[in-house]
Design a protein around this motif. Structure first.
Motif, PDB file in Angstrom:
ATOM      1  N   ILE A   3       0.850  -1.195   0.000  1.00  0.00           N
ATOM      2  CA  ILE A   3       0.000   0.000   0.000  1.00  0.00           C
ATOM      3  C   ILE A   3       0.886   1.246   0.000  1.00  0.00           C
ATOM      4  O   ILE A   3       1.702   1.440   0.912  1.00  0.00           O
ATOM      5  CB  ILE A   3      -0.922   0.021   1.232  1.00  0.00           C
ATOM      6  CG1 ILE A   3      -1.891  -1.166   1.201  1.00  0.00           C
ATOM      7  CG2 ILE A   3      -1.701   1.338   1.282  1.00  0.00           C
ATOM      8  CD1 ILE A   3      -2.758  -1.278   2.444  1.00  0.00           C
ATOM      9  N   VAL A  12      -7.042   1.815  -2.511  1.00  0.00           N
ATOM     10  CA  VAL A  12      -5.653   2.151  -2.193  1.00  0.00           C
ATOM     11  C   VAL A  12      -4.849   2.298  -3.483  1.00  0.00           C
ATOM     12  O   VAL A  12      -5.231   1.785  -4.536  1.00  0.00           O
ATOM     13  CB  VAL A  12      -4.975   1.076  -1.310  1.00  0.00           C
ATOM     14  CG1 VAL A  12      -5.754   0.864  -0.024  1.00  0.00           C
ATOM     15  CG2 VAL A  12      -4.796  -0.230  -2.059  1.00  0.00           C
ATOM     16  N   SER A  14      -1.171   1.518  -5.230  1.00  0.00           N
ATOM     17  CA  SER A  14      -0.052   0.602  -5.087  1.00  0.00           C
ATOM     18  C   SER A  14       0.738   0.579  -6.386  1.00  0.00           C
ATOM     19  O   SER A  14       0.570   1.451  -7.245  1.00  0.00           O
ATOM     20  CB  SER A  14      -0.568  -0.800  -4.728  1.00  0.00           C
ATOM     21  OG  SER A  14       0.515  -1.679  -4.493  1.00  0.00           O
ATOM     22  N   LEU A  29     -10.966  -3.062   1.686  1.00  0.00           N
ATOM     23  CA  LEU A  29      -9.584  -3.355   1.288  1.00  0.00           C
ATOM     24  C   LEU A  29      -8.566  -2.681   2.211  1.00  0.00           C
ATOM     25  O   LEU A  29      -7.521  -3.251   2.529  1.00  0.00           O
ATOM     26  CB  LEU A  29      -9.359  -2.913  -0.162  1.00  0.00           C
ATOM     27  CG  LEU A  29      -8.058  -3.325  -0.834  1.00  0.00           C
ATOM     28  CD1 LEU A  29      -8.002  -4.837  -1.029  1.00  0.00           C
ATOM     29  CD2 LEU A  29      -7.922  -2.639  -2.194  1.00  0.00           C
ATOM     30  N   ALA A  30      -8.871  -1.451   2.635  1.00  0.00           N
ATOM     31  CA  ALA A  30      -7.906  -0.697   3.441  1.00  0.00           C
ATOM     32  C   ALA A  30      -8.340  -0.558   4.898  1.00  0.00           C
ATOM     33  O   ALA A  30      -7.721   0.193   5.662  1.00  0.00           O
ATOM     34  CB  ALA A  30      -7.699   0.692   2.831  1.00  0.00           C
ATOM     35  N   LYS A  33      -5.859  -0.760   7.812  1.00  0.00           N
ATOM     36  CA  LYS A  33      -4.559  -0.936   7.160  1.00  0.00           C
ATOM     37  C   LYS A  33      -3.757   0.360   7.231  1.00  0.00           C
ATOM     38  O   LYS A  33      -4.306   1.455   7.413  1.00  0.00           O
ATOM     39  CB  LYS A  33      -4.750  -1.335   5.694  1.00  0.00           C
ATOM     40  CG  LYS A  33      -5.302  -2.738   5.482  1.00  0.00           C
ATOM     41  CD  LYS A  33      -4.217  -3.775   5.661  1.00  0.00           C
ATOM     42  CE  LYS A  33      -4.700  -5.155   5.251  1.00  0.00           C
ATOM     43  NZ  LYS A  33      -3.618  -6.167   5.357  1.00  0.00           N
ATOM     44  N   VAL A  39      -1.294  -5.439   0.529  1.00  0.00           N
ATOM     45  CA  VAL A  39      -2.694  -5.451   0.103  1.00  0.00           C
ATOM     46  C   VAL A  39      -3.207  -6.885   0.170  1.00  0.00           C
ATOM     47  O   VAL A  39      -2.524  -7.819  -0.255  1.00  0.00           O
ATOM     48  CB  VAL A  39      -2.830  -4.917  -1.335  1.00  0.00           C
ATOM     49  CG1 VAL A  39      -4.284  -5.019  -1.807  1.00  0.00           C
ATOM     50  CG2 VAL A  39      -2.332  -3.485  -1.434  1.00  0.00           C
ATOM     51  N   THR A  41      -4.881  -9.270  -1.533  1.00  0.00           N
ATOM     52  CA  THR A  41      -5.284  -9.419  -2.940  1.00  0.00           C
ATOM     53  C   THR A  41      -6.597 -10.174  -3.111  1.00  0.00           C
ATOM     54  O   THR A  41      -7.244 -10.055  -4.158  1.00  0.00           O
ATOM     55  CB  THR A  41      -4.172 -10.136  -3.737  1.00  0.00           C
ATOM     56  OG1 THR A  41      -3.867 -11.389  -3.104  1.00  0.00           O
ATOM     57  CG2 THR A  41      -2.912  -9.278  -3.796  1.00  0.00           C
TER      58      THR A  41
END
Length: 282
Positions: A3, A12, A14, A29-30, A33, A39, A41
Motif C-alpha cells: 500500500i 488504495v 499501489s 480493502l484498506a 490498514k 494489500v 489481494t
C-alpha cells in the motif's frame, strides 16, 4: 503488493509487478490498514493502471466527497462501454464519469433538470456511444432507483467521445485540435471579429466542431438527410454564414480531401450564424 497511499477504506494506491502505479478497489480493502502494509489481494475487485501522473490524486479528491455507489456505477458503465466500443477508454474517464454522475443525480434529487442542447446531434452522430449511455441510464436506475432522461444520456455519451480523444491516440487528438482551431480562424477572418469565448453559442459551436472533427478522424461517413428545400432555405436565409461554411468546406477539401455532406453544411451554417449574429448584436 504494498500500500503506497490509502484513498478510503475501499481504495488504495499501489504498484504492480511492472512497477506501474495502480489504484485497486475492493470492499474493506484498506480497513485498519496502514501505508507500507501488504494489500489483501483476495479482496481486490477492480484494478486501474494509472498511466497519467496525478490521476490518483484527482481520484483521491473525488472519493472524499463522493459516495461509493457512484464509483460502482461508473465501473459498471465503463466495463459495458469497453465491451462494445472499438477504442480504448482513457483511465481518467473513471474520475470524470464518477464526478459527473454524482453531480447529475444530486441535481435530479433537487428537482433541477438541465437540457442538453446537443441531444439530437449526439444521438445522430454518435450512435454507439449513445446506445452505451442509454444502458448507463438503466444501470443508474438499477443501482439508485433514479430515472434520468435522454438529455443525461447525451452528456454521458459526450464523456465517452472525449475519452477517445484523450487516450493513447495522441496524433488524432492533435489533428482534431488543429482542425477545430483552423475552422475557428476561418470564421473569425470571414466576419472580421473576435468571438465571445464565454458565450453559450461559442461553446455550442466549439462542441459541434469537435464532434465534426472526430468524425473525420474516425472516418465516419454521414449520409445526407437534408432535402433540397431546407438546404436552399438555410443557404438563402443565412447567406453570410453559408459563405463562411463554403470557405470551411474548401479548406477541408484542400487540406484533408474531405467533401463534407449537405447535412454538415446546414449544421455548420446554423452554428456559424448563431455565434456571429449574437456577437454582432451584443
Amino acid at each position: 503488493m504494498e500500500i503506497r497511499k490509502i484513498l478510503n477504506n475501499n481504495v488504495v494506491v499501489s504498484n504492480n509487478e511492472a512497477d506501474q502505479e495502480i489504484v485497486v478497489m475492493g470492499r474493506g480493502l484498506a480497513f485498519k490498514k496502514k501505508v507500507g502494509e501488504e494489500v489483501d489481494t483476495s479482496k481486490i475487485e477492480k484494478t486501474f493502471v494509472l498511466e497519467k501522473q496525478g490521476t490518483a490524486d484527482k481520484l483521491g479528491q473525488l472519493l472524499r466527497d463522493t459516495p461509493a455507489v457512484y464509483l460502482d456505477i461508473s465501473s459498471k458503465i465503463m466495463d459495458y462501454a469497453q465491451s462494445l466500443l472499438p477504442y480504448k477508454l482513457d483511465e481518467y474517464l473513471y474520475v470524470a464519469l464518477t464526478d459527473h454522475l454524482s453531480f447529475a443525480i444530486s441535481r435530479h434529487e433537487q428537482g433541477i433538470e438541465l437540457k442538453n442542447q446537443l441531444l439530437w446531434e449526439i444521438r445522430k452522430y454518435y450512435k454507439q456511444e449513445f446506445q452505451v449511455a442509454l444502458r448507463a441510464l438503466d444501470i443508474i436506475k438499477e443501482e439508485t432507483g433514479i430515472t434520468l432522461g435522454e438529455d443525461e444520456a447525451a452528456s454521458i455519451a459526450l464523456h465517452l467521445v472525449n475519452s477517445q480523444l484523450s487516450s493513447d491516440n495522441m496524433a488524432s487528438a492533435v489533428q482534431v485540435t488543429e482542425m477545430v482551431n483552423n475552422i475557428l480562424n476561418i470564421v473569425k477572418y470571414h466576419f472580421k471579429m473576435e468571438l465571445d469565448e464565454d458565450s453559450v453559442n461559442y461553446e455550442r459551436f466549439l462542441t459541434h466542431l469537435r464532434f465534426f472533427a472526430v468524425r473525420f478522424v474516425r472516418k465516419e461517413k454521414l449520409e445526407d438527410s437534408v432535402d433540397d428545400f431546407l438546404f436552399d432555405q438555410i443557404r438563402q436565409k443565412y447567406e453570410d454564414a453559408f459563405e463562411a461554411t463554403r470557405k470551411v468546406a474548401l479548406y477541408l477539401e484542400r487540406n484533408y480531401e474531405w467533401l463534407i455532406s449537405r447535412d454538415e453544411q446546414v449544421y455548420l451554417t446554423v452554428h456559424i450564424h448563431r455565434v456571429s449574429q449574437r456577437q454582432q448584436i451584443s
